[in-house]
Design a protein around this motif. Structure first.
Motif, PDB file in Angstrom:
ATOM      1  N   MET A  26      -2.779   0.733   4.913  1.00  0.00           N
ATOM      2  CA  MET A  26      -2.082  -0.526   4.954  1.00  0.00           C
ATOM      3  C   MET A  26      -1.714  -0.817   6.407  1.00  0.00           C
ATOM      4  O   MET A  26      -1.216   0.055   7.106  1.00  0.00           O
ATOM      5  CB  MET A  26      -0.845  -0.422   4.057  1.00  0.00           C
ATOM      6  N   GLN A  27      -1.961  -2.037   6.826  1.00  0.00           N
ATOM      7  CA  GLN A  27      -1.670  -2.478   8.186  1.00  0.00           C
ATOM      8  C   GLN A  27      -0.809  -3.730   8.131  1.00  0.00           C
ATOM      9  O   GLN A  27      -1.007  -4.580   7.278  1.00  0.00           O
ATOM     10  CB  GLN A  27      -2.966  -2.803   8.934  1.00  0.00           C
ATOM     11  N   ALA A  28       0.133  -3.840   9.063  1.00  0.00           N
ATOM     12  CA  ALA A  28       0.995  -5.030   9.125  1.00  0.00           C
ATOM     13  C   ALA A  28       1.464  -5.238  10.548  1.00  0.00           C
ATOM     14  O   ALA A  28       1.296  -4.365  11.407  1.00  0.00           O
ATOM     15  CB  ALA A  28       2.194  -4.867   8.201  1.00  0.00           C
ATOM     16  N   LYS A  29       2.041  -6.420  10.783  1.00  0.00           N
ATOM     17  CA  LYS A  29       2.656  -6.709  12.073  1.00  0.00           C
ATOM     18  C   LYS A  29       3.963  -7.444  11.820  1.00  0.00           C
ATOM     19  O   LYS A  29       4.205  -7.953  10.722  1.00  0.00           O
ATOM     20  CB  LYS A  29       1.716  -7.501  12.971  1.00  0.00           C
ATOM     21  N   VAL A  30       4.807  -7.479  12.825  1.00  0.00           N
ATOM     22  CA  VAL A  30       6.092  -8.155  12.705  1.00  0.00           C
ATOM     23  C   VAL A  30       5.859  -9.607  12.293  1.00  0.00           C
ATOM     24  O   VAL A  30       4.971 -10.279  12.820  1.00  0.00           O
ATOM     25  CB  VAL A  30       6.869  -8.068  14.040  1.00  0.00           C
ATOM     26  N   GLY A  31       6.632 -10.063  11.328  1.00  0.00           N
ATOM     27  CA  GLY A  31       6.507 -11.421  10.822  1.00  0.00           C
ATOM     28  C   GLY A  31       5.730 -11.513   9.529  1.00  0.00           C
ATOM     29  O   GLY A  31       5.840 -12.511   8.804  1.00  0.00           O
ATOM     30  N   ASP A  32       4.919 -10.504   9.221  1.00  0.00           N
ATOM     31  CA  ASP A  32       4.194 -10.498   7.951  1.00  0.00           C
ATOM     32  C   ASP A  32       5.184 -10.390   6.804  1.00  0.00           C
ATOM     33  O   ASP A  32       6.320  -9.933   6.974  1.00  0.00           O
ATOM     34  CB  ASP A  32       3.215  -9.319   7.874  1.00  0.00           C
ATOM     35  N   ARG A  33       4.753 -10.805   5.621  1.00  0.00           N
ATOM     36  CA  ARG A  33       5.586 -10.716   4.423  1.00  0.00           C
ATOM     37  C   ARG A  33       5.088  -9.572   3.551  1.00  0.00           C
ATOM     38  O   ARG A  33       3.891  -9.345   3.460  1.00  0.00           O
ATOM     39  CB  ARG A  33       5.529 -12.021   3.632  1.00  0.00           C
ATOM     40  N   ILE A  34       6.030  -8.884   2.940  1.00  0.00           N
ATOM     41  CA  ILE A  34       5.693  -7.807   2.027  1.00  0.00           C
ATOM     42  C   ILE A  34       6.297  -8.122   0.668  1.00  0.00           C
ATOM     43  O   ILE A  34       7.414  -8.648   0.576  1.00  0.00           O
ATOM     44  CB  ILE A  34       6.180  -6.439   2.554  1.00  0.00           C
ATOM     45  N   VAL A  35       5.538  -7.835  -0.376  1.00  0.00           N
ATOM     46  CA  VAL A  35       6.002  -7.991  -1.752  1.00  0.00           C
ATOM     47  C   VAL A  35       5.838  -6.640  -2.431  1.00  0.00           C
ATOM     48  O   VAL A  35       4.756  -6.047  -2.403  1.00  0.00           O
ATOM     49  CB  VAL A  35       5.196  -9.067  -2.517  1.00  0.00           C
ATOM     50  N   VAL A  36       6.938  -6.173  -3.002  1.00  0.00           N
ATOM     51  CA  VAL A  36       6.934  -4.918  -3.751  1.00  0.00           C
ATOM     52  C   VAL A  36       7.098  -5.302  -5.213  1.00  0.00           C
ATOM     53  O   VAL A  36       8.143  -5.828  -5.606  1.00  0.00           O
ATOM     54  CB  VAL A  36       8.068  -3.978  -3.302  1.00  0.00           C
ATOM     55  N   SER A  37       6.037  -5.057  -6.004  1.00  0.00           N
ATOM     56  CA  SER A  37       6.075  -5.422  -7.418  1.00  0.00           C
ATOM     57  C   SER A  37       7.151  -4.622  -8.128  1.00  0.00           C
ATOM     58  O   SER A  37       7.348  -3.444  -7.846  1.00  0.00           O
ATOM     59  CB  SER A  37       4.724  -5.161  -8.075  1.00  0.00           C
ATOM     60  N   GLY A  38       7.819  -5.290  -9.051  1.00  0.00           N
ATOM     61  CA  GLY A  38       8.881  -4.632  -9.803  1.00  0.00           C
ATOM     62  C   GLY A  38       8.328  -3.648 -10.819  1.00  0.00           C
ATOM     63  O   GLY A  38       7.302  -3.893 -11.451  1.00  0.00           O
ATOM     64  N   ARG A  39       9.002  -2.538 -10.934  1.00  0.00           N
ATOM     65  CA  ARG A  39       8.690  -1.612 -12.012  1.00  0.00           C
ATOM     66  C   ARG A  39       9.334  -2.157 -13.276  1.00  0.00           C
ATOM     67  O   ARG A  39      10.123  -3.096 -13.222  1.00  0.00           O
ATOM     68  CB  ARG A  39       9.237  -0.227 -11.676  1.00  0.00           C
ATOM     69  N   ILE A  40       9.063  -1.562 -14.402  1.00  0.00           N
ATOM     70  CA  ILE A  40       9.637  -2.023 -15.658  1.00  0.00           C
ATOM     71  C   ILE A  40      11.156  -2.051 -15.528  1.00  0.00           C
ATOM     72  O   ILE A  40      11.776  -1.054 -15.153  1.00  0.00           O
ATOM     73  CB  ILE A  40       9.193  -1.122 -16.830  1.00  0.00           C
ATOM     74  N   GLY A  41      11.722  -3.198 -15.775  1.00  0.00           N
ATOM     75  CA  GLY A  41      13.164  -3.366 -15.682  1.00  0.00           C
ATOM     76  C   GLY A  41      13.688  -3.612 -14.280  1.00  0.00           C
ATOM     77  O   GLY A  41      14.891  -3.767 -14.085  1.00  0.00           O
TER      78      GLY A  41
ATOM     79  N   ARG B 280       7.111   0.650  12.492  1.00  0.00           N
ATOM     80  CA  ARG B 280       7.446   1.918  13.134  1.00  0.00           C
ATOM     81  C   ARG B 280       6.281   2.882  13.192  1.00  0.00           C
ATOM     82  O   ARG B 280       6.352   3.894  13.871  1.00  0.00           O
ATOM     83  CB  ARG B 280       8.630   2.559  12.432  1.00  0.00           C
ATOM     84  N   GLY B 281       5.195   2.617  12.485  1.00  0.00           N
ATOM     85  CA  GLY B 281       4.016   3.465  12.529  1.00  0.00           C
ATOM     86  C   GLY B 281       3.093   3.050  13.661  1.00  0.00           C
ATOM     87  O   GLY B 281       3.286   2.019  14.313  1.00  0.00           O
ATOM     88  N   ASN B 282       2.084   3.847  13.888  1.00  0.00           N
ATOM     89  CA  ASN B 282       1.090   3.550  14.926  1.00  0.00           C
ATOM     90  C   ASN B 282       0.081   2.522  14.428  1.00  0.00           C
ATOM     91  O   ASN B 282      -0.363   2.587  13.286  1.00  0.00           O
ATOM     92  CB  ASN B 282       0.346   4.831  15.327  1.00  0.00           C
ATOM     93  N   ASP B 283      -0.281   1.586  15.285  1.00  0.00           N
ATOM     94  CA  ASP B 283      -1.322   0.593  14.996  1.00  0.00           C
ATOM     95  C   ASP B 283      -1.091  -0.168  13.697  1.00  0.00           C
ATOM     96  O   ASP B 283      -2.018  -0.400  12.931  1.00  0.00           O
ATOM     97  CB  ASP B 283      -2.700   1.263  14.972  1.00  0.00           C
ATOM     98  N   GLY B 284       0.153  -0.548  13.428  1.00  0.00           N
ATOM     99  CA  GLY B 284       0.460  -1.352  12.255  1.00  0.00           C
ATOM    100  C   GLY B 284       0.660  -0.571  10.966  1.00  0.00           C
ATOM    101  O   GLY B 284       0.809  -1.157   9.898  1.00  0.00           O
ATOM    102  N   ALA B 285       0.693   0.740  11.065  1.00  0.00           N
ATOM    103  CA  ALA B 285       0.859   1.578   9.877  1.00  0.00           C
ATOM    104  C   ALA B 285       2.336   1.686   9.493  1.00  0.00           C
ATOM    105  O   ALA B 285       3.222   1.467  10.314  1.00  0.00           O
ATOM    106  CB  ALA B 285       0.289   2.967  10.136  1.00  0.00           C
ATOM    107  N   PRO B 286       2.622   2.018   8.235  1.00  0.00           N
ATOM    108  CA  PRO B 286       4.003   2.220   7.802  1.00  0.00           C
ATOM    109  C   PRO B 286       4.644   3.393   8.537  1.00  0.00           C
ATOM    110  O   PRO B 286       3.928   4.224   9.086  1.00  0.00           O
ATOM    111  CB  PRO B 286       3.871   2.538   6.311  1.00  0.00           C
TER     112      PRO B 286
END
Length: 59
Positions: free
Chosen positions: A1-16, A28-34
């Motif tokens: 997974m790669q990201a940069k500042v300003g990107d949006r993240i969505v974490v799907s809800g678990r049951i409930g 905080r990771g290298n080259d856009g990594a978590p």
């Protein structure tokens, strides 16, 4: 997974659990990594290690 500042993240809800979405404010990771420091839409901020239930959308 790669990201940069300003990107949006969505974490799907678990049951409930609601779906969470927010803006990546720090990569905080290298080259856009978590991990990512995220400001969620409700104002809560947290360090996130995204799992397979997460998606990232470009800014």
């Amino acid at each position: 997974m790669q990201a940069k500042v300003g990107d949006r993240i969505v974490v799907s809800g678990r049951i409930g659990m609601p779906e969470l979405s927010g803006e990546i404010v720090e990569v905080r990771g290298n080259d856009g990594a978590p991990p990512y420091f995220v400001r969620f839409d409700d104002g809560y901020e947290q360090l996130v290690y995204p799992g397979p239930d997460s998606t990232i959308s470009p800014a």
